[in-house]
Design an enzyme around this catalytic site. Structure first.
Site, PDB file in Angstrom:
ATOM      1  N   LYS A 295       0.843  -1.196   0.000  1.00  0.00           N
ATOM      2  CA  LYS A 295       0.000   0.000   0.000  1.00  0.00           C
ATOM      3  C   LYS A 295       0.874   1.240   0.000  1.00  0.00           C
ATOM      4  CE  LYS A 295       0.781   1.614   4.319  1.00  0.00           C
ATOM      5  NZ  LYS A 295       1.322   2.950   4.625  1.00  0.00           N
TER       6      LYS A 295
ATOM      7  N   PRO B 251       9.186  -4.670  -0.132  1.00  0.00           N
ATOM      8  CA  PRO B 251      10.316  -4.361   0.744  1.00  0.00           C
ATOM      9  C   PRO B 251       9.927  -4.382   2.220  1.00  0.00           C
ATOM     10  CG  PRO B 251      10.322  -2.898  -1.141  1.00  0.00           C
ATOM     11  CD  PRO B 251       9.045  -3.678  -1.222  1.00  0.00           C
TER      12      PRO B 251
ATOM     13  N   ALA C   5       9.978  -3.371   6.165  1.00  0.00           N
ATOM     14  CA  ALA C   5      10.131  -2.143   6.963  1.00  0.00           C
ATOM     15  C   ALA C   5      10.320  -0.933   6.064  1.00  0.00           C
ATOM     16  CB  ALA C   5      11.289  -2.278   7.954  1.00  0.00           C
ATOM     17  N   GLY C   6       9.536  -0.887   4.986  1.00  0.00           N
ATOM     18  CA  GLY C   6       9.692   0.186   4.013  1.00  0.00           C
ATOM     19  C   GLY C   6       8.552   1.179   3.972  1.00  0.00           C
ATOM     20  N   GLY C   7       7.581   1.069   4.899  1.00  0.00           N
ATOM     21  CA  GLY C   7       6.422   1.957   4.848  1.00  0.00           C
ATOM     22  C   GLY C   7       5.420   1.555   3.796  1.00  0.00           C
TER      23      GLY C   7
ATOM     24  N   GLY D 142       4.093  -4.340   4.152  1.00  0.00           N
ATOM     25  CA  GLY D 142       4.294  -5.727   3.749  1.00  0.00           C
ATOM     26  C   GLY D 142       3.869  -6.720   4.807  1.00  0.00           C
ATOM     27  N   GLY D 143       4.159  -6.439   6.076  1.00  0.00           N
ATOM     28  CA  GLY D 143       3.727  -7.336   7.144  1.00  0.00           C
ATOM     29  C   GLY D 143       2.218  -7.404   7.243  1.00  0.00           C
ATOM     30  N   SER D 144       1.561  -6.273   7.065  1.00  0.00           N
ATOM     31  CA  SER D 144       0.096  -6.247   7.086  1.00  0.00           C
ATOM     32  C   SER D 144      -0.484  -7.016   5.909  1.00  0.00           C
ATOM     33  CB  SER D 144      -0.405  -4.801   7.063  1.00  0.00           C
ATOM     34  OG  SER D 144      -0.003  -4.115   8.229  1.00  0.00           O
TER      35      SER D 144
ATOM     36  N   ASP E 294      -3.128  -1.276   9.310  1.00  0.00           N
ATOM     37  CA  ASP E 294      -3.122  -1.404   7.856  1.00  0.00           C
ATOM     38  C   ASP E 294      -3.716  -2.725   7.358  1.00  0.00           C
ATOM     39  OD1 ASP E 294      -1.889   1.067   7.514  1.00  0.00           O
ATOM     40  OD2 ASP E 294       0.134   0.218   7.543  1.00  0.00           O
TER      41      ASP E 294
END
Length: 300
Positions: free
Chosen positions: A8, A96, A98-100, A103-105, A138
């Site tokens: 996102k 990526p 921890a790129g804002g 991705g984890g969400s 997110d």
């Protein structure tokens, strides 16, 4: 069972003063873009997770235990249905870390959908969104995809009209940035911030009529300044992208990924080429909006 979920970007991210519960009120507009993680769920007697890099993504910081948000999503889904079950989750990461870019969400949303189908639970959409909101701000949007307005701490998600196809230049950084640290720096820099975040009305209006110029003028991210305060080299990266991109540039979420909005694929590709020639090692061109978490493969 394999489910794909998208990264996102925040077209606008207004952040209000921290609440009594320690969370920040947000007024944001999300857009799902064509960078993806795939989560494959398979039966297992215990929780297992494995992560594989797609392309140049560095996965070294991704938890391989119950600290992984996708595993927590599976455990929450099982508990919701009163089940004592586990699964193996294989994650192919193209977003990526921890790129804002959430991705984890995205992985958590994909795990909810994959395990719901694998276990044949038929969880209602309402319950899935409720579970997603308990996992993180997110995650509900990662389920929905498209373009949406986010309120509350970001978890109250409403799809919005978006008449355009948007092209983004995505410039990741090889060192991630902690979202809690960025919010903490925001509080330090702006202790008297207003309780109500700035409105996303201008972005929503531009999306409704497909006005690319108005959309570009309305893009904003309240976390950009605190991210640059923590990591001054991000200011240099933002300046570098702006010097090679004829269009709006901003930080993605809490950073450190930098975004450039383009009117066409050709325009975005030209920016990508210029940045690669300038020595930026990785530059993606993506489009949005795209779908939220969805099944892409049925095994067996």
């Amino acid at each position: 069972m394999t489910v794909r979920a998208a990264a996102k970007v925040n077209l606008v991210l207004g952040v209000g003063r921290v609440r009594a519960d320690g969370m920040h009120p947000l007024d944001t507009v999300y857009q799902a873009v064509s960078l993806y993680d795939d989560v494959r769920a398979s039966p297992s007697e215990q929780w297992e997770v494995a992560v594989r890099s797609v392309g140049d993504v560095d996965c070294s910081g991704v938890p391989l235990d119950e600290g992984n948000l996708a595993v927590r999503a599976g455990q929450l889904l099982a508990a919701h249905h009163g089940l004592d079950r586990a699964a193996r989750l294989d994650i192919d990461k193209g977003i990526p870390v921890a790129g804002g870019l959430a991705g984890g969400s995205a992985d958590a949303a994909a795990a909810l959908v994959a395990l719901d189908r694998l276990w044949q639970l038929r969880t209602s959409d309402e319950d899935l969104l409720d579970l997603a909101a308990r996992l993180g701000s997110d995650v509900p949007f990662a389920l929905l995809g498209g373009t949406a307005h986010g309120a509350g701490r970001g978890e109250l998600v409403t799809p919005v009209a978006d008449t355009g196809d948007h092209w983004w230049v995505v410039v990741p950084h090889d060192v991630g940035l902690s979202t809690p640290a960025v919010y903490g720096e925001l509080d330090r820099l702006h202790p008297d911030a207003p309780a109500v975040p700035r409105s996303s009305e201008a972005v929503l209006a531009a999306l409704l009529v497909g006005d690319h110029a108005a959309l570009g003028a309305a893009l904003h991210n309240d976390l950009e300044d605190p991210a640059v305060s923590l990591r001054p080299e991000l200011g240099e990266r933002l300046a570098l992208v702006r010097s090679h991109h004829d269009g709006p540039v901003l930080l993605s979420g809490s950073g450190p990924t930098v975004l450039g909005l383009s009117p066409t694929h050709e325009h975005a590709t030209a920016t990508r080429g210029a940045l690669l020639e300038a020595g930026v090692p990785v530059v993606h061109v993506v489009t949005g909006p795209v779908a939220g978490a969805h099944v892409v493969e049925l095994a067996g």
